[in-house]
Design a protein around this motif. Structure first.
Motif, mmCIF file in Angstrom:
data_model
loop_
_atom_site.group_PDB
_atom_site.id
_atom_site.type_symbol
_atom_site.label_atom_id
_atom_site.label_comp_id
_atom_site.label_asym_id
_atom_site.label_seq_id
_atom_site.Cartn_x
_atom_site.Cartn_y
_atom_site.Cartn_z
ATOM 1 N N PHE A 42 18.335 21.080 58.583
ATOM 2 C CA PHE A 42 19.514 20.363 57.926
ATOM 3 C C PHE A 42 20.422 20.990 56.951
ATOM 4 O O PHE A 42 21.410 20.911 57.153
ATOM 5 C CB PHE A 42 19.179 19.030 57.353
ATOM 6 C CG PHE A 42 20.091 17.555 57.799
ATOM 7 C CD1 PHE A 42 21.217 17.936 58.358
ATOM 8 C CD2 PHE A 42 19.510 16.338 57.405
ATOM 9 C CE1 PHE A 42 21.981 16.726 58.617
ATOM 10 C CE2 PHE A 42 20.450 15.288 57.715
ATOM 11 C CZ PHE A 42 21.693 15.880 58.055
ATOM 12 N N GLY A 43 19.581 21.591 56.104
ATOM 13 C CA GLY A 43 20.409 22.305 55.080
ATOM 14 C C GLY A 43 20.979 23.670 55.698
ATOM 15 O O GLY A 43 22.269 24.032 55.578
ATOM 16 N N GLN A 44 20.417 24.375 56.654
ATOM 17 C CA GLN A 44 21.046 25.574 57.263
ATOM 18 C C GLN A 44 22.103 24.959 58.307
ATOM 19 O O GLN A 44 23.174 25.672 58.400
ATOM 20 C CB GLN A 44 19.978 26.055 58.249
ATOM 21 C CG GLN A 44 20.596 27.285 59.022
ATOM 22 C CD GLN A 44 20.724 28.498 58.283
ATOM 23 O OE1 GLN A 44 19.710 28.725 57.241
ATOM 24 N NE2 GLN A 44 21.592 28.855 58.280
ATOM 25 N N TRP A 45 21.992 23.777 58.717
ATOM 26 C CA TRP A 45 23.166 23.350 59.666
ATOM 27 C C TRP A 45 24.674 23.022 58.958
ATOM 28 O O TRP A 45 25.436 23.305 59.302
ATOM 29 C CB TRP A 45 22.858 21.819 60.269
ATOM 30 C CG TRP A 45 23.764 21.194 61.021
ATOM 31 C CD1 TRP A 45 24.350 21.431 62.024
ATOM 32 C CD2 TRP A 45 24.721 20.145 60.423
ATOM 33 N NE1 TRP A 45 25.339 20.560 62.481
ATOM 34 C CE2 TRP A 45 25.700 19.789 61.310
ATOM 35 C CE3 TRP A 45 24.580 19.608 59.077
ATOM 36 C CZ2 TRP A 45 26.613 18.727 61.215
ATOM 37 C CZ3 TRP A 45 25.842 18.394 58.964
ATOM 38 C CH2 TRP A 45 26.539 17.981 59.862
ATOM 39 N N ILE A 46 24.152 22.771 57.409
ATOM 40 C CA ILE A 46 25.482 22.475 56.831
ATOM 41 C C ILE A 46 26.157 23.857 56.598
ATOM 42 O O ILE A 46 27.521 23.906 56.881
ATOM 43 C CB ILE A 46 25.079 22.285 55.268
ATOM 44 C CG1 ILE A 46 24.546 20.820 55.265
ATOM 45 C CG2 ILE A 46 26.426 22.171 54.263
ATOM 46 C CD1 ILE A 46 23.853 20.290 54.027
ATOM 47 N N LEU A 47 25.599 24.982 56.441
ATOM 48 C CA LEU A 47 26.125 26.131 56.173
ATOM 49 C C LEU A 47 26.571 26.738 57.689
ATOM 50 O O LEU A 47 27.632 27.244 57.840
ATOM 51 C CB LEU A 47 25.324 27.371 55.713
ATOM 52 C CG LEU A 47 24.778 27.067 54.080
ATOM 53 C CD1 LEU A 47 23.936 28.035 53.596
ATOM 54 C CD2 LEU A 47 26.084 26.846 53.374
ATOM 55 N N ASP A 48 25.931 26.494 58.525
ATOM 56 C CA ASP A 48 26.004 26.900 60.154
ATOM 57 C C ASP A 48 27.625 26.169 60.369
ATOM 58 O O ASP A 48 28.229 26.856 61.206
ATOM 59 C CB ASP A 48 25.238 26.549 61.177
ATOM 60 C CG ASP A 48 23.956 27.535 61.051
ATOM 61 O OD1 ASP A 48 24.100 28.410 60.360
ATOM 62 O OD2 ASP A 48 22.795 27.392 61.683
ATOM 63 N N THR A 49 27.620 24.912 60.144
ATOM 64 C CA THR A 49 28.653 24.365 60.403
ATOM 65 C C THR A 49 30.077 24.860 59.664
ATOM 66 O O THR A 49 31.106 24.827 60.380
ATOM 67 C CB THR A 49 28.827 22.768 59.963
ATOM 68 O OG1 THR A 49 27.533 22.049 60.511
ATOM 69 C CG2 THR A 49 30.192 21.880 59.896
ATOM 70 N N CYS A 50 29.940 25.343 58.617
ATOM 71 C CA CYS A 50 30.925 26.014 57.865
ATOM 72 C C CYS A 50 31.197 27.548 58.443
ATOM 73 O O CYS A 50 32.344 27.953 58.454
ATOM 74 C CB CYS A 50 30.620 26.117 56.362
ATOM 75 S SG CYS A 50 30.629 24.611 55.674
ATOM 76 N N ARG A 51 30.206 28.195 58.895
ATOM 77 C CA ARG A 51 30.314 29.430 59.168
ATOM 78 C C ARG A 51 30.212 30.161 60.591
ATOM 79 O O ARG A 51 30.709 30.968 60.866
ATOM 80 C CB ARG A 51 29.305 30.307 58.202
ATOM 81 C CG ARG A 51 29.656 30.137 56.595
ATOM 82 C CD ARG A 51 28.483 30.750 55.834
ATOM 83 N NE ARG A 51 28.843 30.650 54.491
ATOM 84 C CZ ARG A 51 28.184 30.962 53.559
ATOM 85 N NH1 ARG A 51 26.759 31.198 53.817
ATOM 86 N NH2 ARG A 51 28.557 30.798 52.172
ATOM 87 N N ARG A 52 29.478 29.371 61.324
ATOM 88 C CA ARG A 52 29.295 29.917 62.650
ATOM 89 C C ARG A 52 30.661 29.494 63.586
ATOM 90 O O ARG A 52 31.192 28.670 63.664
ATOM 91 C CB ARG A 52 28.013 29.136 63.302
ATOM 92 C CG ARG A 52 26.754 29.227 62.728
ATOM 93 C CD ARG A 52 26.089 30.469 63.158
ATOM 94 N NE ARG A 52 24.812 30.691 62.816
ATOM 95 C CZ ARG A 52 24.016 31.426 62.768
ATOM 96 N NH1 ARG A 52 24.112 32.530 63.469
ATOM 97 N NH2 ARG A 52 22.667 31.379 62.395
ATOM 98 N N PRO A 53 31.052 30.824 64.155
ATOM 99 C CA PRO A 53 32.014 30.579 65.203
ATOM 100 C C PRO A 53 31.517 29.539 66.298
ATOM 101 O O PRO A 53 30.372 29.660 66.636
ATOM 102 C CB PRO A 53 32.149 32.008 65.869
ATOM 103 C CG PRO A 53 31.049 32.798 65.401
ATOM 104 C CD PRO A 53 30.323 31.992 64.312
ATOM 105 N N HIS A 54 32.525 28.996 66.977
ATOM 106 C CA HIS A 54 32.236 28.040 67.973
ATOM 107 C C HIS A 54 32.192 28.917 69.275
ATOM 108 O O HIS A 54 32.895 28.568 70.296
ATOM 109 C CB HIS A 54 33.412 26.944 68.262
ATOM 110 C CG HIS A 54 33.524 26.058 66.910
ATOM 111 N ND1 HIS A 54 34.030 24.935 67.210
ATOM 112 C CD2 HIS A 54 32.682 26.185 65.901
ATOM 113 C CE1 HIS A 54 33.960 24.564 65.834
ATOM 114 N NE2 HIS A 54 33.089 24.887 64.985
ATOM 115 N N ASP A 55 31.241 29.544 69.703
ATOM 116 C CA ASP A 55 30.862 30.362 70.743
ATOM 117 C C ASP A 55 29.887 29.774 71.535
ATOM 118 O O ASP A 55 29.286 28.583 71.086
ATOM 119 C CB ASP A 55 30.645 31.967 70.265
ATOM 120 C CG ASP A 55 29.304 32.074 69.326
ATOM 121 O OD1 ASP A 55 28.816 30.965 69.072
ATOM 122 O OD2 ASP A 55 29.264 33.193 68.578
#
Lengths: 193, 193
Positions: free
Chosen positions: A92-105
């Protein structure tokens, strides 16, 4: 800074999402998600990076205070599964950062689909071998949009950004959460999604 | 002040909702809806009463600007159905005030269920005898939470309330929209809702 890979985190190595690029683009348009939001989320990632555990404390506190929610982290007879809560917390913590940083690919889409599956009869509990309730109802997946959005604002405001920048980050977060909840619902309905 | 009953508006005379009082209470808790929100919505109703058409102009402008959304008010070959748009508009305006003013009782639950049904294969187009596409996908029902929430804030701020009161009304609106979208999704899934 999170440097460890959370238990059960399989970003980049999951089955493809059935959601098409066109469907994603139409959903982004429907929640008014633009390049400005992508930029605001990038800033939010820097703001949130060292606050992830504090955010999770708020969210876990909310779940713990609601017996009908903590049930999904418990055995069917009501014993809370702390190991399961802990393993999910890492992701869940990783998801917070992924939501901010991962491109929508495609990888992002596929992992969103995997997250959805892990809430359904198909895959809930499997990643963590947890003896818990076998699915999370659709209604709580959507309800989640409110607390996960509303509770984020004070954290976004904690690093000295002006009111306008905080608002921009918060709106981008709201859009990104709504968009992902929608993708998580794809496994809930093959014919009506 | 809206005094006419909108075409096809059947509040108070629809089939019972399958959603139980306990399920509703748990959903309200999940979106943090409290008596304070009920009160804030009552104020919002007074604030919005003479702005309903302006709000609808914004929402209809948004739909019109998105071909993938206006499709649900068009024939399958793409002719926009202005009569259908107009009839839905009357009910949509009433819904704004109902959201602010109606208590969350059995009649309210039942009409929320009816609204949901009117977006699905079961009942879409029937109320207005419209030759349109036969259902609205679940994903757009949820996506709708963002624009319907975000666009409301300036209208809530237009009657001279302080920042804190506007924020309270806006959060109550966000919760009430999320809650209702959840209820509208009940007909989309009998076994996973």
């Amino acid at each position: 800074m999170i440097t460890q890979v959370p238990a059960g985190y399989t970003y980049g190595s999951t089955a493809p999402s059935p959601v098409s690029a066109e469907e994603l683009a139409q959903l982004e348009a429907s929640v008014l998600f633009t390049a400005d939001d992508r930029e605001a989320l990038r800033t939010a990632g820097d703001v949130l990076e060292d606050q992830v555990e504090d955010v999770l404390d708020v969210w876990y506190g909310f779940v713990a205070a609601n017996p009908h929610l903590v049930a999904y982290f418990s055995t069917p007879d009501g014993t809370v599964l702390n190991d399961y809560l802990g393993r999910v917390r890492g992701r869940f913590g990783q998801w917070i950062l992924d939501t901010c940083r991962r491109p929508h690919d495609r990888e992002w889409l596929s992992y969103a689909h995997e997250i959805g599956l892990r809430h359904t009869f198909e895959k809930k509990n499997k990643t963590d071998d947890a003896p818990s309730i076998s699915h999370i109802p659709l209604r709580y997946m959507v309800a989640f949009i409110y607390p996960i959005t509303a509770t984020m604002r004070p954290f976004l405001a904690k690093k000295g950004h002006g009111e306008e920048d905080v608002e921009r980050m918060h709106q981008a977060w709201f859009k990104a959460v709504t968009l992902q909840v929608i993708l998580w619902l794809r496994p809930y309905s093959s014919d009506r999604w």
